[in-house]
Design a protein around this motif. Structure first.
Motif, PDB file in Angstrom:
ATOM      1  N   ILE A   1      88.379  -1.238  83.763  1.00  0.00           N
ATOM      2  CA  ILE A   1      88.672   0.561  82.924  1.00  0.00           C
ATOM      3  C   ILE A   1      89.910   0.947  83.367  1.00  0.00           C
ATOM      4  O   ILE A   1      89.943   1.127  84.908  1.00  0.00           O
ATOM      5  N   HIS A   2      90.875   1.128  82.665  1.00  0.00           N
ATOM      6  CA  HIS A   2      92.168   1.645  82.830  1.00  0.00           C
ATOM      7  C   HIS A   2      92.371   3.276  81.974  1.00  0.00           C
ATOM      8  O   HIS A   2      92.163   3.628  80.866  1.00  0.00           O
ATOM      9  N   SER A   3      92.227   3.532  83.698  1.00  0.00           N
ATOM     10  CA  SER A   3      92.136   5.542  83.415  1.00  0.00           C
ATOM     11  C   SER A   3      93.442   5.477  82.526  1.00  0.00           C
ATOM     12  O   SER A   3      95.051   5.295  82.761  1.00  0.00           O
ATOM     13  N   ALA A   4      93.853   6.615  81.620  1.00  0.00           N
ATOM     14  CA  ALA A   4      94.460   7.182  80.795  1.00  0.00           C
ATOM     15  C   ALA A   4      94.394   8.544  80.190  1.00  0.00           C
ATOM     16  O   ALA A   4      93.965   8.786  79.262  1.00  0.00           O
ATOM     17  N   ALA A   5      93.819   9.346  81.092  1.00  0.00           N
ATOM     18  CA  ALA A   5      93.562  10.483  80.247  1.00  0.00           C
ATOM     19  C   ALA A   5      94.462  11.199  79.503  1.00  0.00           C
ATOM     20  O   ALA A   5      95.923  11.054  79.805  1.00  0.00           O
ATOM     21  N   LEU A   6      94.103  11.780  78.317  1.00  0.00           N
ATOM     22  CA  LEU A   6      94.188  12.981  77.767  1.00  0.00           C
ATOM     23  C   LEU A   6      95.082  13.823  78.235  1.00  0.00           C
ATOM     24  O   LEU A   6      93.739  14.589  79.304  1.00  0.00           O
ATOM     25  N   PRO A   7      96.102  14.765  77.768  1.00  0.00           N
ATOM     26  CA  PRO A   7      96.246  15.687  78.589  1.00  0.00           C
ATOM     27  C   PRO A   7      95.894  16.424  78.480  1.00  0.00           C
ATOM     28  O   PRO A   7      95.929  17.746  79.801  1.00  0.00           O
ATOM     29  N   TYR A   8      95.469  17.213  77.727  1.00  0.00           N
ATOM     30  CA  TYR A   8      94.472  18.443  77.465  1.00  0.00           C
ATOM     31  C   TYR A   8      92.632  17.923  77.633  1.00  0.00           C
ATOM     32  O   TYR A   8      92.150  18.739  77.623  1.00  0.00           O
ATOM     33  N   GLU A   9      92.991  16.914  78.967  1.00  0.00           N
ATOM     34  CA  GLU A   9      91.413  16.580  79.121  1.00  0.00           C
ATOM     35  C   GLU A   9      90.372  18.018  80.192  1.00  0.00           C
ATOM     36  O   GLU A   9      89.367  18.048  79.601  1.00  0.00           O
ATOM     37  N   THR A  10      91.066  18.487  80.566  1.00  0.00           N
ATOM     38  CA  THR A  10      90.497  19.876  81.675  1.00  0.00           C
ATOM     39  C   THR A  10      89.809  20.729  80.887  1.00  0.00           C
ATOM     40  O   THR A  10      89.576  21.362  81.068  1.00  0.00           O
ATOM     41  N   ASN A  11      90.476  20.856  79.663  1.00  0.00           N
ATOM     42  CA  ASN A  11      90.582  21.761  78.621  1.00  0.00           C
ATOM     43  C   ASN A  11      89.060  21.003  78.133  1.00  0.00           C
ATOM     44  O   ASN A  11      88.713  22.609  77.596  1.00  0.00           O
ATOM     45  N   LEU A  12      88.325  20.736  78.290  1.00  0.00           N
ATOM     46  CA  LEU A  12      87.255  19.819  77.963  1.00  0.00           C
ATOM     47  C   LEU A  12      85.926  20.489  78.195  1.00  0.00           C
ATOM     48  O   LEU A  12      86.267  20.616  79.700  1.00  0.00           O
ATOM     49  N   PRO A  13      84.651  20.664  77.997  1.00  0.00           N
ATOM     50  CA  PRO A  13      83.838  21.514  78.430  1.00  0.00           C
ATOM     51  C   PRO A  13      83.036  20.603  79.501  1.00  0.00           C
ATOM     52  O   PRO A  13      83.349  18.987  79.445  1.00  0.00           O
ATOM     53  N   LEU A  14      83.140  21.023  80.790  1.00  0.00           N
ATOM     54  CA  LEU A  14      81.833  20.282  81.751  1.00  0.00           C
ATOM     55  C   LEU A  14      80.230  19.929  80.719  1.00  0.00           C
ATOM     56  O   LEU A  14      80.025  20.790  80.185  1.00  0.00           O
ATOM     57  N   ARG A  15      80.081  18.785  81.618  1.00  0.00           N
ATOM     58  CA  ARG A  15      78.352  18.352  82.273  1.00  0.00           C
ATOM     59  C   ARG A  15      78.262  17.795  82.652  1.00  0.00           C
ATOM     60  O   ARG A  15      78.513  16.873  83.141  1.00  0.00           O
ATOM     61  N   GLY A  16      76.917  17.626  82.521  1.00  0.00           N
ATOM     62  CA  GLY A  16      76.087  17.014  83.501  1.00  0.00           C
ATOM     63  C   GLY A  16      76.479  14.931  82.782  1.00  0.00           C
ATOM     64  O   GLY A  16      76.197  15.555  81.526  1.00  0.00           O
TER      65      GLY A  16
END
Length: 186
Positions: A7-22
Protein backbone atom coordinates in the motif's frame (compact mmCIF):
# COMPACT_ATOMS: atom_id res chain seq x y z
CA UNK A 1 -2.84 -13.44 9.81
CA UNK A 2 -2.71 -12.42 6.13
CA UNK A 3 0.28 -10.53 4.87
CA UNK A 4 -0.51 -6.84 4.24
CA UNK A 5 -0.59 -5.92 0.55
CA UNK A 6 1.75 -3.29 -0.82
CA UNK A 7 0.00 0.00 0.00
CA UNK A 8 1.46 3.32 -1.10
CA UNK A 9 0.75 6.18 1.28
CA UNK A 10 -0.67 9.20 -0.57
CA UNK A 11 -2.55 11.16 2.10
CA UNK A 12 -4.82 13.89 0.83
CA UNK A 13 -3.75 17.41 1.86
CA UNK A 14 -6.82 17.82 4.08
CA UNK A 15 -6.71 14.36 5.68
CA UNK A 16 -6.13 15.76 9.20
CA UNK A 17 -9.33 17.83 8.88
CA UNK A 18 -11.42 14.66 8.59
CA UNK A 19 -13.04 13.45 11.84
CA UNK A 20 -11.30 10.75 13.88
CA UNK A 21 -12.91 7.43 14.78
CA UNK A 22 -11.87 4.17 16.39
CA UNK A 23 -11.02 1.23 14.16
CA UNK A 24 -13.58 -0.83 16.10
CA UNK A 25 -16.30 1.43 14.65
CA UNK A 26 -15.64 0.27 11.07
CA UNK A 27 -18.24 -2.37 10.17
CA UNK A 28 -18.75 -1.85 6.43
CA UNK A 29 -16.57 -1.70 3.34
CA UNK A 30 -18.06 0.11 0.35
CA UNK A 31 -16.83 -0.71 -3.15
CA UNK A 32 -16.81 2.16 -5.61
CA UNK A 33 -15.46 2.84 -9.05
CA UNK A 34 -13.97 6.25 -9.73
CA UNK A 35 -15.99 6.87 -12.91
CA UNK A 36 -12.92 8.75 -14.10
CA UNK A 37 -10.34 7.90 -16.78
CA UNK A 38 -7.29 7.33 -14.56
CA UNK A 39 -5.77 7.53 -11.08
CA UNK A 40 -4.31 11.00 -11.67
CA UNK A 41 -7.77 12.41 -12.41
CA UNK A 42 -9.18 10.62 -9.36
CA UNK A 43 -6.47 12.29 -7.27
CA UNK A 44 -7.41 15.71 -8.67
CA UNK A 45 -11.06 15.11 -7.79
CA UNK A 46 -10.10 13.88 -4.31
CA UNK A 47 -8.06 17.00 -3.58
CA UNK A 48 -10.97 19.35 -4.33
CA UNK A 49 -12.21 21.11 -1.21
CA UNK A 50 -16.01 21.00 -1.21
CA UNK A 51 -17.02 21.50 2.42
CA UNK A 52 -16.64 24.20 5.06
CA UNK A 53 -14.46 21.77 7.02
CA UNK A 54 -11.81 22.16 4.29
CA UNK A 55 -12.38 18.62 3.03
CA UNK A 56 -13.77 16.96 -0.08
CA UNK A 57 -15.03 13.65 -1.43
CA UNK A 58 -12.64 10.73 -1.17
CA UNK A 59 -12.23 7.07 -0.39
CA UNK A 60 -9.67 5.45 1.86
CA UNK A 61 -8.02 3.24 -0.77
CA UNK A 62 -7.69 3.58 -4.54
CA UNK A 63 -6.74 0.60 -6.68
CA UNK A 64 -5.41 1.31 -10.16
CA UNK A 65 -5.95 -1.00 -13.11
CA UNK A 66 -2.47 -2.52 -12.66
CA UNK A 67 -3.22 -3.44 -9.02
CA UNK A 68 -1.33 -0.56 -7.38
CA UNK A 69 -3.02 0.39 -4.10
CA UNK A 70 -2.83 3.96 -2.80
CA UNK A 71 -4.15 5.07 0.56
CA UNK A 72 -5.60 8.61 0.48
CA UNK A 73 -7.21 8.58 3.94
CA UNK A 74 -6.16 6.74 7.12
CA UNK A 75 -8.62 4.19 8.46
CA UNK A 76 -8.92 6.24 11.67
CA UNK A 77 -10.39 9.11 9.65
CA UNK A 78 -13.94 9.40 8.30
CA UNK A 79 -13.76 9.91 4.52
CA UNK A 80 -16.63 11.36 2.47
CA UNK A 81 -17.48 8.52 0.08
CA UNK A 82 -21.14 7.52 0.58
CA UNK A 83 -24.07 9.50 1.96
CA UNK A 84 -25.19 8.48 5.44
CA UNK A 85 -22.66 5.66 5.86
CA UNK A 86 -19.29 7.37 6.29
CA UNK A 87 -18.91 7.19 10.07
CA UNK A 88 -18.84 3.38 10.16
CA UNK A 89 -17.47 2.50 6.72
CA UNK A 90 -14.35 2.58 4.63
CA UNK A 91 -14.33 3.28 0.92
CA UNK A 92 -12.35 1.42 -1.73
CA UNK A 93 -12.27 3.09 -5.13
CA UNK A 94 -11.39 1.07 -8.22
CA UNK A 95 -10.11 3.06 -11.18
CA UNK A 96 -12.71 2.53 -13.91
CA UNK A 97 -14.19 5.04 -16.33
CA UNK A 98 -17.80 4.06 -15.58
CA UNK A 99 -20.04 6.61 -17.27
CA UNK A 100 -17.29 9.26 -17.60
CA UNK A 101 -17.75 12.04 -18.65
CA UNK A 102 -21.53 11.76 -19.10
CA UNK A 103 -22.48 10.66 -15.58
CA UNK A 104 -26.08 11.84 -15.67
CA UNK A 105 -26.78 11.76 -19.42
CA UNK A 106 -29.62 9.29 -19.97
CA UNK A 107 -28.05 8.17 -23.27
CA UNK A 108 -24.75 7.17 -21.60
CA UNK A 109 -25.65 5.00 -18.60
CA UNK A 110 -23.81 1.84 -19.67
CA UNK A 111 -20.80 0.91 -17.57
CA UNK A 112 -18.96 -1.51 -19.80
CA UNK A 113 -15.29 -1.33 -18.81
CA UNK A 114 -14.23 -4.66 -17.28
CA UNK A 115 -12.14 -4.80 -14.12
CA UNK A 116 -8.63 -6.14 -14.87
CA UNK A 117 -7.43 -9.26 -13.08
CA UNK A 118 -4.53 -7.40 -11.39
CA UNK A 119 -7.00 -4.92 -9.92
CA UNK A 120 -9.32 -7.66 -8.65
CA UNK A 121 -6.43 -9.61 -7.10
CA UNK A 122 -5.25 -6.45 -5.33
CA UNK A 123 -8.79 -5.87 -4.05
CA UNK A 124 -9.01 -9.44 -2.72
CA UNK A 125 -5.65 -9.06 -0.98
CA UNK A 126 -6.67 -5.72 0.55
CA UNK A 127 -10.02 -7.11 1.75
CA UNK A 128 -8.33 -10.13 3.34
CA UNK A 129 -5.89 -7.91 5.22
CA UNK A 130 -8.62 -5.46 6.27
CA UNK A 131 -10.75 -8.30 7.71
CA UNK A 132 -7.77 -9.27 9.90
CA UNK A 133 -7.01 -5.67 10.89
CA UNK A 134 -10.60 -4.63 11.62
CA UNK A 135 -12.43 -7.26 13.70
CA UNK A 136 -15.82 -5.47 13.43
CA UNK A 137 -15.67 -5.36 9.62
CA UNK A 138 -18.53 -7.67 8.69
CA UNK A 139 -20.33 -6.19 5.68
CA UNK A 140 -19.52 -5.32 2.09
CA UNK A 141 -21.70 -3.34 -0.32
CA UNK A 142 -21.53 -1.44 -3.55
CA UNK A 143 -22.06 2.31 -3.66
CA UNK A 144 -25.11 1.69 -5.85
CA UNK A 145 -26.79 -0.32 -3.08
CA UNK A 146 -26.37 2.45 -0.52
CA UNK A 147 -27.13 5.56 -2.60
CA UNK A 148 -30.23 5.04 -4.74
CA UNK A 149 -30.87 8.75 -5.32
CA UNK A 150 -32.42 9.68 -8.65
CA UNK A 151 -31.36 12.90 -10.42
CA UNK A 152 -32.75 14.73 -13.44
CA UNK A 153 -30.88 13.59 -16.56
CA UNK A 154 -28.44 16.19 -17.87
CA UNK A 155 -29.69 15.72 -21.45
CA UNK A 156 -33.41 15.62 -20.61
CA UNK A 157 -34.41 16.98 -17.17
CA UNK A 158 -37.84 15.32 -17.39
CA UNK A 159 -36.04 11.93 -17.15
CA UNK A 160 -34.53 10.54 -13.95
CA UNK A 161 -31.26 8.60 -13.77
CA UNK A 162 -29.46 6.99 -10.85
CA UNK A 163 -26.88 9.28 -9.28
CA UNK A 164 -24.63 6.33 -8.43
CA UNK A 165 -24.28 3.05 -10.33
CA UNK A 166 -20.85 1.97 -9.16
CA UNK A 167 -19.20 -0.40 -9.10
CA UNK A 168 -21.44 -1.36 -12.04
CA UNK A 169 -22.48 -4.50 -13.91
CA UNK A 170 -18.93 -5.58 -14.81
CA UNK A 171 -17.98 -5.96 -11.15
CA UNK A 172 -17.69 -9.65 -10.17
CA UNK A 173 -19.77 -9.64 -6.98
CA UNK A 174 -19.90 -13.44 -6.47
CA UNK A 175 -16.09 -13.68 -6.57
CA UNK A 176 -15.51 -10.68 -4.29
CA UNK A 177 -18.24 -11.65 -1.79
CA UNK A 178 -16.71 -15.14 -1.58
CA UNK A 179 -13.24 -13.68 -1.00
CA UNK A 180 -14.62 -11.33 1.67
CA UNK A 181 -16.48 -14.16 3.44
CA UNK A 182 -13.46 -16.46 3.17
CA UNK A 183 -11.20 -13.82 4.71
CA UNK A 184 -13.33 -13.94 7.87
CA UNK A 185 -12.41 -17.59 8.38
CA UNK A 186 -8.64 -17.08 7.94
Amino acid sequence: MPKPPSIHSAALPYETNLPLRGREEITLVVIHCTELPDLATAREYGERVLYDSGTGNSGHYYIDRDGRIEQYVALERVAHHVRGQNAHSLGIELVNRGRYPHWLDSRHQAMDEPYPEAQLQALESLLSWLRAELPALAQIAGHDALDTTQEPASDEPSLQVRRKLDPGPQFPWPRIRAAFAGAARD
